[in-house]
Design a protein around this motif. Structure first.
Motif, PDB file in Angstrom:
ATOM      1  N   SER A 129       0.820  -1.213   0.000  1.00  0.00           N
ATOM      2  CA  SER A 129       0.000   0.000   0.000  1.00  0.00           C
ATOM      3  C   SER A 129       0.855   1.265   0.000  1.00  0.00           C
ATOM      4  O   SER A 129       0.442   2.299  -0.527  1.00  0.00           O
ATOM      5  CB  SER A 129      -0.938  -0.002   1.209  1.00  0.00           C
ATOM      6  N   SER A 130       2.048   1.178   0.579  1.00  0.00           N
ATOM      7  CA  SER A 130       2.918   2.358   0.676  1.00  0.00           C
ATOM      8  C   SER A 130       3.471   2.795  -0.673  1.00  0.00           C
ATOM      9  O   SER A 130       3.939   3.934  -0.817  1.00  0.00           O
ATOM     10  CB  SER A 130       4.075   2.073   1.634  1.00  0.00           C
ATOM     11  N   VAL A 131       3.432   1.906  -1.671  1.00  0.00           N
ATOM     12  CA  VAL A 131       3.996   2.244  -2.979  1.00  0.00           C
ATOM     13  C   VAL A 131       2.966   2.156  -4.097  1.00  0.00           C
ATOM     14  O   VAL A 131       3.259   2.539  -5.234  1.00  0.00           O
ATOM     15  CB  VAL A 131       5.195   1.346  -3.320  1.00  0.00           C
ATOM     16  N   LYS A 132       1.772   1.683  -3.789  1.00  0.00           N
ATOM     17  CA  LYS A 132       0.755   1.514  -4.826  1.00  0.00           C
ATOM     18  C   LYS A 132       0.441   2.857  -5.475  1.00  0.00           C
ATOM     19  O   LYS A 132       0.244   3.854  -4.799  1.00  0.00           O
ATOM     20  CB  LYS A 132      -0.503   0.902  -4.210  1.00  0.00           C
ATOM     21  N   GLY A 133       0.429   2.857  -6.790  1.00  0.00           N
ATOM     22  CA  GLY A 133       0.178   4.087  -7.536  1.00  0.00           C
ATOM     23  C   GLY A 133       1.432   4.874  -7.851  1.00  0.00           C
ATOM     24  O   GLY A 133       1.391   5.808  -8.659  1.00  0.00           O
ATOM     25  N   ARG A 134       2.547   4.514  -7.202  1.00  0.00           N
ATOM     26  CA  ARG A 134       3.810   5.223  -7.449  1.00  0.00           C
ATOM     27  C   ARG A 134       4.850   4.308  -8.081  1.00  0.00           C
ATOM     28  O   ARG A 134       5.665   4.767  -8.879  1.00  0.00           O
ATOM     29  CB  ARG A 134       4.379   5.779  -6.140  1.00  0.00           C
TER      30      ARG A 134
END
Length: 137
Positions: free
Chosen positions: A65-70
């Motif tokens: 979740s900490s990197v999702k979308g990035r």
């Protein structure tokens, strides 16, 4: 399986870096999952992303979740290489990044044990050396 990670370095906040994980030896996307993990100073190693396949052979990806979308994990099937494209970097992304591989030996509801949210590093059998990513202005 041997794994060679590369591409770390200094990134600017809001900037991008691309890491590479080249697999060699008896490697096939049909039989292996590739994962990326990271370890920040004083913290435990944590899962970042992975790419595997479903029972029909269709590739899929999963992200923390900490990197999702990035971040994006990209496989080059001709080069047996998995890339981790890291965009919108922030200082919290500073860590040593590791790529790892593990056998695909079954699925639960269409996903493998080694490529699902929150997978433990202990699941993975093969590891590359780390590559340091520092995000700072």
């Amino acid at each position: 399986v041997q794994l060679q990670a590369s591409g770390g370095g200094l990134g600017q906040p809001g900037g991008s870096l691309r890491l590479s994980c080249a697999a060699s030896g008896p490697f096939s996307w049909q039989y292996y999952t590739i994962g990326w993990f990271r370890q920040a100073p004083g913290k435990e190693r944590e899962w970042v992303s992975c790419t595997s396949r479903d029972p029909l052979g269709t590739p899929y990806e999963s992200y923390a979740s900490s990197v999702k979308g990035r971040f994006s994990i990209i496989r080059d099937v001709n080069k047996d290489t998995a890339y981790l494209q890291m965009d919108s970097l922030n200082p919290e992304d500073t860590a040593v990044y590791y790529c790892a591989a593990d056998w695909i030996d079954g699925w639960d509801r269409g996903v493998t044990e080694n490529c699902r949210e929150g997978v433990s590093p202990s699941v993975y059998e093969f590891w590359g050396q780390g590559t340091l990513v520092t995000v700072s202005s």
